[in-house]
Every structure is written in C-alpha cells, then in structure tokens.
Design a protein around this motif. Structure first.
Motif, PDB file in Angstrom:
ATOM      1  N   TYR A  43       0.827  -1.211   0.000  1.00 25.03           N
ATOM      2  CA  TYR A  43       0.000   0.000   0.000  1.00 25.03           C
ATOM      3  C   TYR A  43       0.862   1.263   0.000  1.00 25.03           C
ATOM      4  O   TYR A  43       0.356   2.353   0.156  1.00 25.03           O
ATOM      5  N   CYS A  44       2.151   1.060  -0.127  1.00 28.04           N
ATOM      6  CA  CYS A  44       3.069   2.202   0.024  1.00 28.04           C
ATOM      7  C   CYS A  44       3.746   2.559  -1.288  1.00 28.04           C
ATOM      8  O   CYS A  44       4.960   2.407  -1.440  1.00 28.04           O
ATOM      9  N   ASP A  45       2.968   3.018  -2.236  1.00 29.38           N
ATOM     10  CA  ASP A  45       3.529   3.355  -3.540  1.00 29.38           C
ATOM     11  C   ASP A  45       3.352   4.869  -3.753  1.00 29.38           C
ATOM     12  O   ASP A  45       2.244   5.363  -3.969  1.00 29.38           O
ATOM     13  N   ALA A  46       4.456   5.573  -3.684  1.00 30.17           N
ATOM     14  CA  ALA A  46       4.390   7.037  -3.720  1.00 30.17           C
ATOM     15  C   ALA A  46       3.825   7.557  -5.048  1.00 30.17           C
ATOM     16  O   ALA A  46       3.125   8.578  -5.073  1.00 30.17           O
ATOM     17  N   THR A  47       4.098   6.840  -6.131  1.00 25.30           N
ATOM     18  CA  THR A  47       3.579   7.310  -7.424  1.00 25.30           C
ATOM     19  C   THR A  47       2.061   7.200  -7.448  1.00 25.30           C
ATOM     20  O   THR A  47       1.360   8.103  -7.909  1.00 25.30           O
ATOM     21  N   ARG A  48       1.577   6.083  -6.938  1.00 28.91           N
ATOM     22  CA  ARG A  48       0.119   5.926  -6.906  1.00 28.91           C
ATOM     23  C   ARG A  48      -0.512   6.984  -6.003  1.00 28.91           C
ATOM     24  O   ARG A  48      -1.533   7.583  -6.342  1.00 28.91           O
ATOM     25  N   GLU A  49       0.108   7.197  -4.875  1.00 29.63           N
ATOM     26  CA  GLU A  49      -0.422   8.193  -3.933  1.00 29.63           C
ATOM     27  C   GLU A  49      -0.571   9.546  -4.634  1.00 29.63           C
ATOM     28  O   GLU A  49      -1.608  10.206  -4.557  1.00 29.63           O
ATOM     29  N   GLN A  50       0.451   9.910  -5.362  1.00 30.87           N
ATOM     30  CA  GLN A  50       0.470  11.182  -6.075  1.00 30.87           C
ATOM     31  C   GLN A  50      -0.630  11.247  -7.139  1.00 30.87           C
ATOM     32  O   GLN A  50      -1.334  12.238  -7.282  1.00 30.87           O
ATOM     33  N   ARG A  51      -0.800  10.135  -7.847  1.00 31.99           N
ATOM     34  CA  ARG A  51      -1.710  10.110  -8.994  1.00 31.99           C
ATOM     35  C   ARG A  51      -3.185  10.065  -8.572  1.00 31.99           C
ATOM     36  O   ARG A  51      -4.034  10.720  -9.165  1.00 31.99           O
ATOM     37  N   VAL A  52      -3.439   9.290  -7.517  1.00 30.42           N
ATOM     38  CA  VAL A  52      -4.830   8.957  -7.205  1.00 30.42           C
ATOM     39  C   VAL A  52      -5.540  10.017  -6.358  1.00 30.42           C
ATOM     40  O   VAL A  52      -6.696  10.353  -6.600  1.00 30.42           O
ATOM     41  N   ILE A  53      -4.836  10.542  -5.367  1.00 24.60           N
ATOM     42  CA  ILE A  53      -5.521  11.362  -4.363  1.00 24.60           C
ATOM     43  C   ILE A  53      -5.900  12.730  -4.925  1.00 24.60           C
ATOM     44  O   ILE A  53      -5.092  13.398  -5.560  1.00 24.60           O
ATOM     45  N   LEU A  54      -7.149  13.095  -4.687  1.00 28.93           N
ATOM     46  CA  LEU A  54      -7.691  14.384  -5.118  1.00 28.93           C
ATOM     47  C   LEU A  54      -7.650  14.541  -6.643  1.00 28.93           C
ATOM     48  O   LEU A  54      -7.464  15.641  -7.167  1.00 28.93           O
ATOM     49  N   SER A  55      -7.861  13.443  -7.337  1.00 29.04           N
ATOM     50  CA  SER A  55      -7.868  13.509  -8.814  1.00 29.04           C
ATOM     51  C   SER A  55      -9.135  14.226  -9.283  1.00 29.04           C
ATOM     52  O   SER A  55     -10.130  14.302  -8.561  1.00 29.04           O
ATOM     53  N   ARG A  56      -9.098  14.719 -10.503  1.00 26.95           N
ATOM     54  CA  ARG A  56     -10.268  15.399 -11.083  1.00 26.95           C
ATOM     55  C   ARG A  56     -11.474  14.460 -11.093  1.00 26.95           C
ATOM     56  O   ARG A  56     -12.601  14.843 -10.776  1.00 26.95           O
ATOM     57  N   GLU A  57     -11.206  13.217 -11.416  1.00 26.08           N
ATOM     58  CA  GLU A  57     -12.282  12.218 -11.473  1.00 26.08           C
ATOM     59  C   GLU A  57     -12.960  12.077 -10.098  1.00 26.08           C
ATOM     60  O   GLU A  57     -14.191  12.002 -10.004  1.00 26.08           O
ATOM     61  N   HIS A  58     -12.160  12.075  -9.053  1.00 29.37           N
ATOM     62  CA  HIS A  58     -12.726  11.940  -7.710  1.00 29.37           C
ATOM     63  C   HIS A  58     -13.525  13.186  -7.319  1.00 29.37           C
ATOM     64  O   HIS A  58     -14.592  13.088  -6.709  1.00 29.37           O
ATOM     65  N   LEU A  59     -13.000  14.344  -7.670  1.00 31.27           N
ATOM     66  CA  LEU A  59     -13.732  15.576  -7.351  1.00 31.27           C
ATOM     67  C   LEU A  59     -15.060  15.635  -8.104  1.00 31.27           C
ATOM     68  O   LEU A  59     -16.082  16.051  -7.557  1.00 31.27           O
ATOM     69  N   ASP A  60     -15.049  15.197  -9.363  1.00 30.67           N
ATOM     70  CA  ASP A  60     -16.301  15.190 -10.135  1.00 30.67           C
ATOM     71  C   ASP A  60     -17.324  14.261  -9.477  1.00 30.67           C
ATOM     72  O   ASP A  60     -18.515  14.573  -9.398  1.00 30.67           O
ATOM     73  N   ALA A  61     -16.829  13.112  -9.018  1.00 28.53           N
ATOM     74  CA  ALA A  61     -17.745  12.166  -8.356  1.00 28.53           C
ATOM     75  C   ALA A  61     -18.276  12.781  -7.068  1.00 28.53           C
ATOM     76  O   ALA A  61     -19.459  12.623  -6.726  1.00 28.53           O
ATOM     77  N   ALA A  62     -17.420  13.502  -6.346  1.00 26.86           N
ATOM     78  CA  ALA A  62     -17.850  14.126  -5.085  1.00 26.86           C
ATOM     79  C   ALA A  62     -18.952  15.157  -5.364  1.00 26.86           C
ATOM     80  O   ALA A  62     -19.921  15.274  -4.611  1.00 26.86           O
TER      81      ALA A  62
END
Ligand code: NOJ
Length: 767
Positions: free
Chosen positions: A367-386
């Motif tokens: 669960y400790c992948d810095a690239t994924r953390e950077q890419r996934v969190i607060l993405s545009r897709e997530h904000l649109d879903a919110a």
C-alpha cells in the motif's frame, strides 16, 4: 524483512508442506495456523494491541518515555496495529519498524477514520444517506477506499451504522439516520464500496461497522451517556444495520463506549459473543473503541485495568485500541490461569486472517507506492464524483411559488452569511486527511455558475463562531456581534434575490457535540429575520450535521434547501441545484422536529394505547407542539411534481414461501425531468409485541421525463414482515398488514392484506 523472521516463516511453510501432503500452505487458514504455532504468548498478545500515532515515526527517535516504549514494542512484535498515521512515507517507515525488526516480522494493520472521504471529501454520511442512492453511496466509499489505500491505509473505521433517534446527539451526522431498513441498505453499500470485491485488491480497505451497539441511544442525546433500551428495541431497531454489514462481509466491528442495560458494550458477551460471533457467525475481529477497555474501570464494572482486560477478552473484544490493558495484563492473566489462552488464540486468528486477506504477508509495503499516492488522491475524477454525490444529497424542504430554481443569466443575488464564504465547514467533521479550507464555498459555487450579466454581492452579516474552530476544542458562538447586519440588510434590499447560508459550523456536530438546543445558534435567526424583512425573495441554504428545529424559519422563508456538509465540491453542487442544473432528489433520512422538546423523534415509533384525541386531553400528545415532524422522514421536494396511482396488490393474502406484488404507477406531472424516491411502508396491525406505526420496507429511485409515467413494482415476502417477536426470535406473525406507498412517510396510500401462515401473534408471549 529481517533474516530471522524470513527463516522462521520459511521453516513454517516447509514444515506444513512435508507434514501433510494435502495441506495448502497458501490457504489463509493454514497460513494463520502455521504462524500462530510459532508465536510466543507475548507476541500473540502484541497482535491485540493497537496504538495511536502519538509520535512522529518518520522523524528522529521519540524523546518522551511513552514514545520510546511504544517504538520498542513495535520493534519487539508487541503492536499489531496503529491508527492515525497516513501517507506512504509515514506508513512505510512505521511498517519497517515491525517488519524489519521484530522476530516474526508480522506486518501491522493501519487504521484511520475514513468516514466520508480521505482527502476528496464527500457529503457527511447523514447527508449522503439523504440521496437514498445506493450506487452513489457505494461509489463514494469506493473512492474513499482508493485514496486511503493509496496513502498506506489498510482499514477504515467506517461505516458508522448507529441508528439515532435524537438530534441532540452530535454523532447523528455520521450514520444513516433513524431507519433500520434504509440504514441497512446504506451499510451494505458502504461495506461493498470500501472492501470492493476482494480485500486483496490494492485499492480496497477493510471496513469496520461501528459502534456495537446502541451508541446512538445515549440518554437525552448526551454523548457517551448511559443507554437504557429494551431487547425489543435493540433487536428491531439497533442491530439490523450491523447484521446487514456482517452479511455483506464487513471485516471488522468496533464496539462502543456506552453501557447498555448495565453492561458496557466492551464487556458485553451477549452482544459480542452470543449475537455477533455466535448467532451471526461473524469471522472478523472486534476492535474496542478508544480506551473503552480502560473505561470499564471508570464505568465501575472492573476494579482495575487487569480486571478490565480479563472482562473484555472474555466478552469478545479482540483488539485493545489505545487502552494498554491487554499488553499490560493479558500474559499474566493467562499464566495465572484466570484467562484461557484459547481466547487469545481466537482473537489473534481473527486479526491475522484479516491481515492475510489484505495481502500484507505477501508484501507488507504493497500500500506504500508514492507514485500511486500522487496520482490517485484528489484527482479530477474523484472531485467530479464528489460533486455528483453531493448534489444527489441535497433536500429541497420548501419552495413556495417556485422561487427556485434561480435564473443564472440575469438579475442580482445577495449572498449572505458566514457559512456562504466558509471553505472549511463543508468538509464536515471526521474529515480524515482533507486539507483545511479546501472546499468550494457556496459563494464561489454561485459565482462559477452564473453568467456575466448576474450581479453578485456578498455580506457576512455576522460570524457564526469566534476564536478557534477545531475537532478537539469546544466552539464559542457569536451571540452579540451584529455589526455586520446593516451591510447584509442593505445588500438584501438592493438585490433581486437573497441566498442566505445558515446552520452549523463543521465541528458543531460530530463526536462530543451534543446540544440541548437544536435551533440556529448565535445571532443567525435574528439575521435571517432582518434579511427576510428587507427582501422576501430569500432562499435559505442550510449547512448542518443534525436535524434542526426550523419552525420559525419555515414560517417565513419561502425556499429552504438542506445541504448538510457536502464535502470538497459543496459550492458547485449547491449551485447546480440553485440554478436548476440538477433537479433536487434527496429525501430526509431523519425527522426534523418543530421543537427540540419532541426529541427523540422518529417516524417508525409505536402508536401507544392513546394515539389520538377522543375529544378530551387524555391522549398521547404535547399541549404546546404537534406530535408530528415539521419535515418528516422520507420528505423532499422536486422542481417537478409526481402523481401516484392507487396501490394495487397481486392478492389480498400472502403465505410463507409466496410472493405478494405491490404496485403503483408514478407520473411526472410537471415540466422538468426528475428523480422520485418511491417508498413502501408496512404496518403489522396486531403482533405478539407492539409494532411501529409504519416501517420502511422498500424504495426505488426512478427518473421520469415530463409527462411520462412508470409502473413501480415491489415484491413482499414473509421475510420482509419478520421482526423480533415475543418469543425472542425473528419471525413473521400471521394476521392483517397495511402496506402503503408514497413520496414520504407522511403522504401514503394504503392497502391491506393478510399473512395466512406464520406464527400466531396471540400465542404464548412469554419467553
Ligand atoms: C473514538 C470514536 O468513537 C471512534 O468512532 C473512532 O473510530 C476512534 N475514536 C478512533 O479515532
């Protein structure tokens, strides 16, 4: 992983393979047993020990004594779990302490309260439940899990499945409201969302249904207070959402701070051993609430921490959150014969199983992948879903003369109220790792939604609170400063329309935020009255975490929009509804009273022996307020109108094993397309115990174009009619039932049918 740890694990695997040819060393149960066999008593108890992150693991070694002891314990394999740490770097460094230094290298499981989002915030759970949209709710939990897992978290302390009847209780904002049926469906959706199809997936986290049980029934709505409810209420109202979560495969359960019937939940064998792990066959583990094992001494059922540890483990509490009870006393209790090692083994097995399911033994750093953390969190897709989930959660409570929706192309709008410009409050309480002040405010949302020809002015009117606003401290409300009223009134007078934001600050609801008054705090009601007097075209936008008593407001304000605390995209979502880009479809998951004195208020109450007036005063009522809610459960308006046909039944009798079809036709008779939440309620007219006046048993969201209609069909079976009877079992009792369908719990048309088989309600009602 440390060399000795690898050697021990490898030896275990080899032993397993050679000892019995048919053993599957990869089967989680075998892996758990193999590991358990290698563990010392202390290491086993270590798995039951959980600490909060009270020191900076990524920094220099802790200087204080507590920090040093904890770090040492992690390195000695004496800590099975930590909470309140997050982020790839922090979780990796913490995990290294356990995996690289301890003898067996058993990974820790990291938990966090990811209640309505990790960094991309979704509506507070009560608000989200108002969407009645199970797909949207599941999607929200899925995204929360994806972000949390990308930040090194394995486990969320959610969903909160506490039923609450009392709006004075601040944690009502964390659950799905007052109804066990709706809350059960929401619980399942949230568990599915958090856990996905497979806990081993890299974007899922273990869920935790809490607080087991009856935490929401604190007397007088006062946080952590005594709970005194009958087995009848416990079984019929409180437990169903927990059972639904267990049936949906929830990995863990958290117990509760409260006592119930004199036994604190943490020491309650009836709840944890008999019901949860016994009757329901729950295979996951139970974590205590924060130091709730230690609090057994404060409750006064254990003389000391040692006694508390013995009591809690016997009652089925598997993991000790922050209490130091297990790590300090269990080994000695086992050695002295006071506690059986079998109890410890059972708890350890449960915890290790979840760790195996999460894949932590295959790769503790997965669960400790810095690239994924950077890419996934607060993405545009997530904000649109919110934003999408947020607008589905808004409930239109009042809309006289179709004041809403507003025109986004011309005119002038005065935006008023401290909450309208507040970029923090919409994030709500229990906001995990949201960035403070990161929400789109209402003012920003309105500005973004209107064209250049619309003139927007803003006036605060009055601050809602003064001083520090935080999760940890009491808020201080502004009760005297009205110096901004004049500017607000002037803005209102000059504008065509007013949008005024009122309600509660983010931390006004949530844990330890009980109130005796649930009206508008501070000077908000005065502000509203002055603004409304200046311009009656006033739309109230409510932001709050609990039902409010809105009697005075509802008497004047022509339009009221309930927006809860809607999360990161709040302002955009509210503007979508204000200007008609989204037709509101939310329905209340809780009753809104006229007056706080009506609390606890819930639609599915018992009728009493004197439900209505017989011409004198001797009936169950208040002399100064109605019994009913101002805005009832299931209520919410739309910009269009829906008409319901009469209810039709496929038969007027039903037997066990058969199905009864209940149908209506719903037509969109207005001028806009819209979503209607079609609700079905049942009343059992005679039971071996008294039955609620109505109970939700089904609902459907249907989207209808103007002028179109849809046949909506529900299937009822005897299972839908079952309840915890006087015989102490869940079963349906024969006799007459009323079934009704409508747009809310108060606007229903009814039909009757008879259940011809099942238990006799009149049979022995002595258990
Ligand atoms: C106490 C709360 O009651 C519980 O819900 C939460 O999960 C824990 N603290 C950990 O933050």
């Amino acid at each position: 992983m440390k060399t000795t740890a690898i050697a021990v694990l490898a030896a275990v695997m080899v032993a397993l393979i050679s000892a019995c040819g048919e053993t599957q060393p990869n089967d989680p149960a075998s892996r758990v047993e193999a590991l358990l066999g290698q563990m010392t008593l202390e290491e086993k108890i270590g798995q039951l020990n959980q600490y909060s992150n009270t020191f900076d693991i990524t920094g220099p070694p802790p200087e204080d004594q507590v920090g040093r002891v904890r770090l040492e314990r992690i390195r000695n394999g004496l800590v099975g779990s930590m909470l309140n740490l997050a982020g790839v770097e922090e979780t990796r460094r913490a995990q290294e302490q356990a995996v690289e230094h301890s003898r067996l290298g058993i990974p820790m499981i990291f938990g966090l309260d990811v209640v309505h989002g990790y960094r991309t915030m979704f509506p507070i759970p009560l608000g989200e439940a108002a969407s009645w949209d199970l797909e949207a709710i599941e999607r929200s939990a899925r995204i929360a899990a994806t972000e949390a897992a990308a930040a090194g978290i394995h486990w969320t302390f959610a969903p909160v499945v506490d039923i609450a009847h009392d709006a004075r209780w601040g944690r009502i904002m964390e659950g799905a409201g007052e109804d066990p049926f709706l809350a059960s469906r929401v619980a399942e959706a949230r568990v599915r969302g958090f856990q996905g199809r497979d806990l081993a997936s890299i974007d899922t986290v273990a869920a935790c249904a809490k607080h087991f049980a009856a935490y929401g029934f604190a007397e007088a709505g006062r946080e952590y207070n005594t709970v005194e409810i009958s087995e009848n209420t416990l079984q019929n109202a409180v437990l169903p959402p927990f059972k639904a979560a267990v049936d949906a495969g929830v990995a863990t359960i958290m117990n509760a701070f409260n006592e119930i019937g004199g036994i604190p939940a943490t020491a309650n064998s009836h709840l944890q051993r008999e019901i949860l792990k016994g009757e329901w066959g729950f295979k996951g583990f139970v974590v205590s609430d924060w130091d709730s094992i230690g609090e057994l001494t404060v409750h006064g059922v254990a003389a000391d921490l040692r006694g508390a540890a013995a009591m809690a483990i016997a009652a089925g509490s598997d993991m000790d959150m922050q209490g130091e009870a297990y790590i300090s006393h269990l080994a000695d209790l086992v050695r002295s014969g006071a506690v059986s090692e079998d109890l410890i083994d059972d708890a350890v097995r449960r915890i290790l199983r979840v760790k195996f399911q999460l894949g932590l033994f295959d790769d503790p750093y997965r669960y400790c992948d810095a690239t994924r953390e950077q890419r996934v969190i607060l993405s545009r897709e997530h904000l649109d879903a919110a934003r999408d989930v947020a607008r589905r959660s808004i409930v239109l409570l009042k809309n006289d003369n179709d004041l809403l929706p507003l025109d986004a192309t011309r005119g002038s709008i005065a935006v008023i109220g401290a909450l309208a410009a507040d970029k923090d409050t919409p994030l709500g309480s229990w906001r995990a790792r949201a960035l403070p002040g990161s929400a789109v405010s209402l003012h920003e949302g309105i500005r973004a939604a209107v064209g250049d020809d619309v003139e927007i002015t803003y006036a605060e009117g009055a601050p809602l609170t003064v001083g520090e606003r935080s999760f940890l401290h009491e808020l201080t409300f502004n009760t005297g400063d009205t110096s901004g009223f004049a500017a607000a009134v002037a803005a209102a007078e000059a504008a065509d329309t007013v949008v005024i934001a009122l309600g509660e600050e983010a931390y006004q609801s949530g844990e330890a935020r009980s109130q005796v008054d649930i009206g508008l705090r501070g000077v908000q009601q005065q502000l509203l009255e002055q603004v409304y007097a200046a311009n009656p075209n006033t739309v109230v936008v409510l932001m709050n975490g609990r039902p409010l008593a809105l009697d005075r407001m509802a008497a004047n304000a022509p339009a009221i929009l309930e927006t809860w605390h809607l999360g990161s995209e709040a302002g955009h979502a509210i503007a979508d509804v204000l200007f008609g880009n989204y037709n509101p479809s939310g329905r209340l998951p809780v009753s809104f009273p006229y007056h706080v004195g009506q609390e606890p208020l819930y639609y599915n109450a018992k009728g009493t022996g004197r439900p209505r007036s017989r011409g004198d005063v001797f009936w169950s009522h208040y002399t100064d307020a109605p019994n009913r809610a101002l805005f009832p459960f299931g209520f919410g308006l739309s910009y269009t109108t829906f008409e319901y046909s009469a209810v039709e039944l496929s038969a007027d009798e039903l037997a066990i094993g058969e199905e009864l079809t209940v149908e209506v036709t719903v037509e969109n008779t207005g001028e806009r397309s819209g979503t209607e939440v079609v609700q079905l309620y049942v009343r059992d007219l005679v039971g071996s115990v008294t039955r609620p006046v109505k109970e939700l048993k089904g609902f459907r969201l249907i989207e209808l174009e103007p002028g179109s209609e849809q046949r909506v069909r529900f299937i009822l079976t005897a299972d839908d009619l079952a309840f915890f009877t006087a015989r102490g079992r869940w079963e349906a009792e024969q006799g007459e039932f009323a079934v009704s369908i409508g747009p809310s719990s108060e606007e229903l048309t009814e039909k009757r049918f008879v259940l011809t088989s099942g238990c006799e309600p009149s049979a022995q009602n002595v258990r």
